[in-house]
Design an enzyme around this catalytic site. Structure first.
Site, short mmCIF file in Angstrom:
data_model
loop_
_atom_site.label_atom_id
_atom_site.label_comp_id
_atom_site.label_asym_id
_atom_site.label_seq_id
_atom_site.Cartn_x
_atom_site.Cartn_y
_atom_site.Cartn_z
CG ASP A 47 -3.19 -1.56 49.44
OD1 ASP A 47 -4.37 -1.52 49.80
OD2 ASP A 47 -2.73 -1.00 48.60
CG HIS A 110 -6.79 1.86 42.02
ND1 HIS A 110 -5.78 0.78 41.67
CD2 HIS A 110 -6.05 2.57 42.77
CE1 HIS A 110 -4.67 0.89 42.10
NE2 HIS A 110 -4.91 2.06 42.74
P1 NAD Z 1 5.80 4.47 50.37
O1 NAD Z 1 5.39 6.04 51.19
O2 NAD Z 1 5.30 3.38 51.36
O3 NAD Z 1 7.17 4.52 50.21
C1 NAD Z 1 7.73 3.35 49.79
C2 NAD Z 1 9.16 3.64 49.46
O4 NAD Z 1 9.95 4.34 50.59
C3 NAD Z 1 10.26 2.47 49.28
O5 NAD Z 1 10.05 2.13 48.04
C4 NAD Z 1 11.55 2.99 49.77
O6 NAD Z 1 12.23 3.66 48.73
C5 NAD Z 1 11.37 3.94 50.78
N1 NAD Z 1 11.18 3.18 52.11
C6 NAD Z 1 10.28 2.27 52.63
N2 NAD Z 1 10.63 1.99 53.85
C7 NAD Z 1 11.67 2.68 54.29
C8 NAD Z 1 12.76 2.72 55.30
N3 NAD Z 1 12.35 2.12 56.41
N4 NAD Z 1 13.62 3.70 55.34
C9 NAD Z 1 13.94 4.49 54.17
N5 NAD Z 1 13.31 4.38 53.26
C10 NAD Z 1 12.00 3.50 53.13
O7 NAD Z 1 5.23 4.63 49.02
P2 NAD Z 1 4.21 3.74 48.07
O8 NAD Z 1 4.62 2.24 47.92
O9 NAD Z 1 3.88 4.76 47.35
O10 NAD Z 1 2.87 3.51 49.18
C11 NAD Z 1 2.53 2.48 49.85
C12 NAD Z 1 1.47 1.68 49.25
O11 NAD Z 1 0.27 2.50 49.26
C13 NAD Z 1 1.58 1.14 47.79
O12 NAD Z 1 2.61 0.11 47.92
C14 NAD Z 1 0.37 0.67 47.49
O13 NAD Z 1 -0.05 -0.35 48.46
C15 NAD Z 1 -0.53 1.82 48.09
N6 NAD Z 1 -0.70 3.04 47.06
C16 NAD Z 1 -2.02 3.19 46.74
C17 NAD Z 1 -2.39 4.16 45.59
C18 NAD Z 1 -3.72 4.47 45.28
O14 NAD Z 1 -4.05 5.06 44.22
N7 NAD Z 1 -4.80 3.83 46.09
C19 NAD Z 1 -1.22 4.83 45.24
C20 NAD Z 1 -0.07 4.60 45.73
C21 NAD Z 1 0.27 3.50 46.52
#
Ligand code: NAD
Length: 278
Positions: A47, A110
């Site tokens: 994604d 988005h």
């Molecule tokens: P997420 O909830 O996936 O959290 C990611 C963070 O959690 C990492 O940076 C790390 O600090 C921690 N983490 C990850 N795996 C872990 C583990 N196994 N143990 C401990 N900590 C861990 O947050 P995100 O990146 O905001 O969301 C995921 C994806 O969603 C994004 O990368 C993006 O592709 C999508 N997204 C979309 C929108 C939208 O507006 N459509 C907005 C935000 C995110």
């Protein structure tokens, strides 16, 4: 589609891996490494978004993976500044070019950006892209039910997916119900609550200890059991592997109830009702 992640079936019959890899806030060169690690670990769905600035790195990792295109599921998103019929067609071409692909599996608006009032025209361009076979599925992100209703009234292809902020602090029950009624899959962004203050909540830690798993695995398993599509992000190889390893244990009704009780309707990100940033 061969993967260790079972698919869900979208409303157009297309299979989408239920768990994929998110790359928000990952710089382009790092995205290449992280996506390569994820593909090696068994992820087949990635994604990204034009505004993340890492479509090129993501595309390079896909190209060098040796994995057949038909076995990959690639999502990208149209940024708000490009909304409108013609601008969308141009922005889509640019995304495909950066990704180095001939089609994407899923293209999303988005944000609805209601003050712009361009979502319907934008989605009509999405319908053309879809009809031309360049986006196998089309959908939206951050649309509230009222924004979806506007689209459903004015356009003909029901969005396959709505990607929304969703985690144990923001469980989105009403949106999930609305999506289910309309045949729209719910995809959870920030599924781990961005790792901030969620993975050390005592109820989640206790469930993790009970199953001999990590808190992140418990939260991702909760999403899977709810039926959400989920796209956790990490750049740490061990966590990338850990986050996909959620298909060999099950939360019981007590666990699900304990996580259900953590809802606070609290957003980490903007409110789609008034987020119009271009
Ligand atoms: P997420 O909830 O996936 O959290 C990611 C963070 O959690 C990492 O940076 C790390 O600090 C921690 N983490 C990850 N795996 C872990 C583990 N196994 N143990 C401990 N900590 C861990 O947050 P995100 O990146 O905001 O969301 C995921 C994806 O969603 C994004 O990368 C993006 O592709 C999508 N997204 C979309 C929108 C939208 O507006 N459509 C907005 C935000 C995110």
């Amino acid at each position: 589609m061969s993967s260790k992640v079972p698919p869900i079936i979208l409303n157009n019959g297309v299979e989408m891996p239920q768990l994929g890899f998110g790359v928000w806030q990952v710089p382009d060169d790092e995205a290449e490494r992280a996506v390569a690690t994820a593909l090696q670990a068994g992820y087949r769905s990635v994604d990204t978004a034009a505004v993340y600035g890492n479509e090129e790195g993501t595309g390079r990792a896909l190209a060098s993976s040796g994995i057949a295109r038909k076995d990959l599921f690639v999502t990208t998103k149209l940024w708000t500044s490009e909304q409108g019929y013609d601008a969308t067609l141009r922005a889509f071409d640019a995304s495909l070019e950066r990704l180095g692909l001939e089609y994407v599996d899923l293209y999303l608006i988005h944000w609805p950006a209601p003050a712009l009032a361009k979502a319907v025209d934008t989605y009509k361009a999405f319908e053309k892209i879809h009809a031309d076979g360049r986006a196998t599925s089309i959908g939206v992100s951050n649309f509230l039910p009222e924004h979806l209703e506007q689209l459903l009234d004015a356009t003909s292809v029901i969005p396959a997916v709505n990607q929304i902020e969703l985690h144990p602090r923001l469980q989105q029950r009403a949106a999930r119900e609305f999506h289910a009624e309309q045949g729209i899959a719910t995809e959870a962004w920030s599924p781990l609550g961005q790792g901030k203050g969620l993975l050390d909540v005592p109820a989640i830690v206790a469930i993790a200890q009970k199953h001999g798993r990590t808190p992140a695995q418990v939260v991702l398993r909760w999403h899977v059991q709810l039926g959400n599509v989920v796209i956790p992000k990490s750049v740490t190889p061990s966590r990338i592997v850990e986050n996909i390893d959620v298909y060999d244990f099950e939360l019981d009704t007590e666990d699900v109830a304990a996580i259900g009780a953590l809802n606070e309707d609290r957003r980490l990100g903007p409110d789609p009702a008034d987020f119009n940033v271009t």
